[in-house]
Design a protein around this motif. Structure first.
Motif, PDB file in Angstrom:
ATOM      1  N   TRP A 116       0.832  -1.200   0.000  1.00 18.31           N
ATOM      2  CA  TRP A 116       0.000   0.000   0.000  1.00 18.31           C
ATOM      3  C   TRP A 116       0.866   1.249   0.000  1.00 18.31           C
ATOM      4  N   ALA A 144      -3.328   4.431  -1.512  1.00 20.03           N
ATOM      5  CA  ALA A 144      -4.085   3.205  -1.226  1.00 20.03           C
ATOM      6  C   ALA A 144      -4.425   3.093   0.259  1.00 20.03           C
ATOM      7  N   ASN A 159      -7.175   5.490   1.037  1.00 16.43           N
ATOM      8  CA  ASN A 159      -8.425   4.964   0.478  1.00 16.43           C
ATOM      9  C   ASN A 159      -9.003   3.890   1.403  1.00 16.43           C
ATOM     10  N   HIS A 160      -8.134   3.058   1.965  1.00 15.01           N
ATOM     11  CA  HIS A 160      -8.557   2.044   2.931  1.00 15.01           C
ATOM     12  C   HIS A 160      -9.213   2.698   4.142  1.00 15.01           C
ATOM     13  N   ASP A 163     -11.725   3.564  -5.977  1.00 15.75           N
ATOM     14  CA  ASP A 163     -11.100   4.781  -5.467  1.00 15.75           C
ATOM     15  C   ASP A 163     -12.164   5.714  -4.917  1.00 15.75           C
TER      16      ASP A 163
END
Length: 188
Positions: free
Chosen positions: A36, A40, A43-44, A71
Protein backbone atom coordinates in the motif's frame (compact mmCIF):
# COMPACT_ATOMS: atom_id res chain seq x y z
CA UNK A 1 -9.97 4.96 29.76
CA UNK A 2 -12.16 7.54 28.02
CA UNK A 3 -15.30 6.69 26.08
CA UNK A 4 -14.38 4.65 22.99
CA UNK A 5 -16.53 6.80 20.69
CA UNK A 6 -14.62 9.88 21.83
CA UNK A 7 -11.25 8.13 21.49
CA UNK A 8 -12.23 7.10 17.97
CA UNK A 9 -13.18 10.70 17.13
CA UNK A 10 -9.88 11.98 18.53
CA UNK A 11 -7.95 9.42 16.47
CA UNK A 12 -9.86 10.53 13.37
CA UNK A 13 -8.81 14.12 14.09
CA UNK A 14 -5.20 13.11 14.80
CA UNK A 15 -4.98 11.25 11.50
CA UNK A 16 -6.83 14.05 9.74
CA UNK A 17 -4.00 16.43 10.58
CA UNK A 18 -1.56 14.01 8.96
CA UNK A 19 -3.77 13.66 5.89
CA UNK A 20 -4.01 17.45 5.56
CA UNK A 21 -0.21 17.64 5.56
CA UNK A 22 0.42 15.14 2.75
CA UNK A 23 2.16 16.96 -0.11
CA UNK A 24 0.85 16.39 -3.63
CA UNK A 25 4.05 14.60 -4.64
CA UNK A 26 3.88 12.02 -1.79
CA UNK A 27 0.71 10.05 -2.65
CA UNK A 28 2.74 7.23 -4.21
CA UNK A 29 5.11 6.97 -1.24
CA UNK A 30 5.51 3.49 0.21
CA UNK A 31 3.97 2.96 3.65
CA UNK A 32 4.95 0.48 6.36
CA UNK A 33 1.95 -1.58 5.13
CA UNK A 34 3.08 -4.07 2.49
CA UNK A 35 1.65 -3.31 -0.93
CA UNK A 36 0.00 0.00 0.00
CA UNK A 37 1.25 3.41 -0.96
CA UNK A 38 -0.10 6.52 0.79
CA UNK A 39 -3.01 6.83 -1.67
CA UNK A 40 -4.09 3.21 -1.23
CA UNK A 41 -3.76 3.39 2.55
CA UNK A 42 -5.84 6.55 2.76
CA UNK A 43 -8.42 4.96 0.48
CA UNK A 44 -8.56 2.04 2.93
CA UNK A 45 -9.18 4.46 5.81
CA UNK A 46 -11.89 6.36 3.92
CA UNK A 47 -13.59 3.09 2.97
CA UNK A 48 -13.39 1.90 6.58
CA UNK A 49 -14.90 5.14 7.82
CA UNK A 50 -17.74 4.93 5.31
CA UNK A 51 -18.35 1.27 6.15
CA UNK A 52 -18.56 2.25 9.82
CA UNK A 53 -21.08 4.98 9.02
CA UNK A 54 -23.26 2.37 7.31
CA UNK A 55 -22.84 -0.67 9.55
CA UNK A 56 -22.99 1.16 12.89
CA UNK A 57 -26.25 2.73 11.71
CA UNK A 58 -27.78 -0.72 11.23
CA UNK A 59 -26.79 -1.31 7.62
CA UNK A 60 -25.59 -4.62 6.27
CA UNK A 61 -22.71 -5.72 4.07
CA UNK A 62 -25.19 -6.94 1.48
CA UNK A 63 -27.02 -3.62 1.60
CA UNK A 64 -23.84 -1.65 0.96
CA UNK A 65 -22.82 -4.08 -1.77
CA UNK A 66 -19.99 -2.81 -3.93
CA UNK A 67 -20.83 0.85 -3.30
CA UNK A 68 -17.61 1.41 -1.38
CA UNK A 69 -15.29 -0.40 -3.78
CA UNK A 70 -12.68 1.38 -5.87
CA UNK A 71 -11.10 4.78 -5.47
CA UNK A 72 -13.06 6.84 -2.94
CA UNK A 73 -10.60 9.74 -2.75
CA UNK A 74 -11.48 11.56 -5.96
CA UNK A 75 -9.59 14.75 -6.74
CA UNK A 76 -9.41 15.94 -3.12
CA UNK A 77 -8.18 13.13 -0.85
CA UNK A 78 -8.13 15.33 2.27
CA UNK A 79 -11.76 16.36 1.73
CA UNK A 80 -12.78 12.74 1.14
CA UNK A 81 -11.08 11.77 4.38
CA UNK A 82 -12.68 14.65 6.27
CA UNK A 83 -16.19 13.80 5.11
CA UNK A 84 -15.72 10.11 5.91
CA UNK A 85 -14.23 10.90 9.33
CA UNK A 86 -17.17 13.17 10.17
CA UNK A 87 -19.63 10.42 9.22
CA UNK A 88 -17.79 7.75 11.21
CA UNK A 89 -17.45 9.93 14.31
CA UNK A 90 -21.10 10.93 14.17
CA UNK A 91 -22.47 7.40 13.92
CA UNK A 92 -20.59 6.16 17.00
CA UNK A 93 -21.60 9.23 19.01
CA UNK A 94 -25.33 8.61 18.55
CA UNK A 95 -27.25 7.59 21.68
CA UNK A 96 -27.28 3.82 22.01
CA UNK A 97 -24.61 3.29 19.34
CA UNK A 98 -22.18 1.54 21.69
CA UNK A 99 -24.73 -1.15 22.52
CA UNK A 100 -26.26 -1.51 19.06
CA UNK A 101 -25.32 -4.65 17.12
CA UNK A 102 -23.11 -4.12 14.07
CA UNK A 103 -23.05 -6.82 11.39
CA UNK A 104 -19.41 -6.61 10.31
CA UNK A 105 -17.37 -9.00 8.18
CA UNK A 106 -16.23 -10.98 11.24
CA UNK A 107 -19.68 -11.36 12.77
CA UNK A 108 -22.19 -9.49 14.89
CA UNK A 109 -20.49 -7.27 17.48
CA UNK A 110 -21.62 -4.44 19.75
CA UNK A 111 -20.96 -0.92 18.52
CA UNK A 112 -18.36 -0.45 21.25
CA UNK A 113 -16.27 -3.32 19.86
CA UNK A 114 -16.55 -2.03 16.30
CA UNK A 115 -15.68 1.51 17.42
CA UNK A 116 -12.63 0.09 19.20
CA UNK A 117 -11.51 -1.68 16.05
CA UNK A 118 -12.01 1.48 13.99
CA UNK A 119 -10.05 3.44 16.62
CA UNK A 120 -7.10 1.06 16.28
CA UNK A 121 -7.20 1.13 12.47
CA UNK A 122 -7.41 4.91 12.17
CA UNK A 123 -4.82 5.63 14.86
CA UNK A 124 -2.16 3.16 13.68
CA UNK A 125 -2.59 3.98 10.00
CA UNK A 126 -2.26 7.67 10.82
CA UNK A 127 1.26 6.86 12.00
CA UNK A 128 1.85 4.80 8.84
CA UNK A 129 0.83 7.79 6.68
CA UNK A 130 3.02 10.17 8.67
CA UNK A 131 6.04 7.91 8.22
CA UNK A 132 5.35 7.41 4.51
CA UNK A 133 5.01 11.12 3.83
CA UNK A 134 7.91 12.19 6.08
CA UNK A 135 5.80 14.09 8.59
CA UNK A 136 6.08 14.22 12.35
CA UNK A 137 5.24 10.66 13.41
CA UNK A 138 5.01 11.34 17.14
CA UNK A 139 1.90 9.60 18.48
CA UNK A 140 -0.37 11.29 20.98
CA UNK A 141 0.61 9.56 24.25
CA UNK A 142 -2.92 9.47 25.67
CA UNK A 143 -4.37 7.98 22.48
CA UNK A 144 -1.45 5.57 22.23
CA UNK A 145 -2.04 4.27 25.76
CA UNK A 146 -5.77 3.93 25.12
CA UNK A 147 -5.06 2.10 21.87
CA UNK A 148 -2.73 -0.27 23.69
CA UNK A 149 -5.44 -0.98 26.28
CA UNK A 150 -8.01 -1.74 23.57
CA UNK A 151 -5.60 -3.76 21.47
CA UNK A 152 -3.63 -5.88 23.94
CA UNK A 153 -6.46 -8.30 24.86
CA UNK A 154 -7.12 -8.86 21.13
CA UNK A 155 -3.63 -8.72 19.63
CA UNK A 156 -3.45 -12.44 18.85
CA UNK A 157 -6.70 -12.26 16.87
CA UNK A 158 -5.45 -9.21 14.96
CA UNK A 159 -2.19 -10.98 14.16
CA UNK A 160 -4.10 -14.09 13.12
CA UNK A 161 -6.16 -11.99 10.72
CA UNK A 162 -2.97 -10.49 9.25
CA UNK A 163 -3.62 -6.98 10.57
CA UNK A 164 -0.31 -6.87 12.45
CA UNK A 165 2.97 -8.67 12.13
CA UNK A 166 4.77 -10.55 14.85
CA UNK A 167 5.96 -8.47 17.78
CA UNK A 168 9.45 -7.12 17.31
CA UNK A 169 11.97 -6.83 20.13
CA UNK A 170 12.13 -3.34 21.59
CA UNK A 171 15.68 -2.21 22.25
CA UNK A 172 16.78 -1.42 25.79
CA UNK A 173 15.66 2.04 26.77
CA UNK A 174 13.00 2.13 24.07
CA UNK A 175 10.41 4.87 24.35
CA UNK A 176 6.77 4.05 25.04
CA UNK A 177 6.05 4.75 21.37
CA UNK A 178 8.82 2.42 20.19
CA UNK A 179 7.49 -0.30 22.50
CA UNK A 180 3.94 0.22 21.19
CA UNK A 181 5.09 0.06 17.57
CA UNK A 182 7.19 -3.05 18.27
CA UNK A 183 4.07 -4.73 19.68
CA UNK A 184 2.46 -4.04 16.28
CA UNK A 185 5.41 -5.42 14.34
CA UNK A 186 6.53 -1.95 13.30
CA UNK A 187 9.84 -0.13 13.70
CA UNK A 188 9.70 3.30 15.36
Amino acid sequence: MADIAELHAQALDHTGRVVAGIPADRWQSATPCDGWDAHALLNHLVAGNLWAAELAAGGTIAGVGDGLDGDLLGTDPAAAYGASADAAAAVFRKPGAMDAPCAVSYGLVPGSVYAGHRFIDVFVHGWDLAVATEQDAELDPVLMQACREVLEPQIAAFRGAGAFGAELPAPPGATAQDQFLAMLGRHG
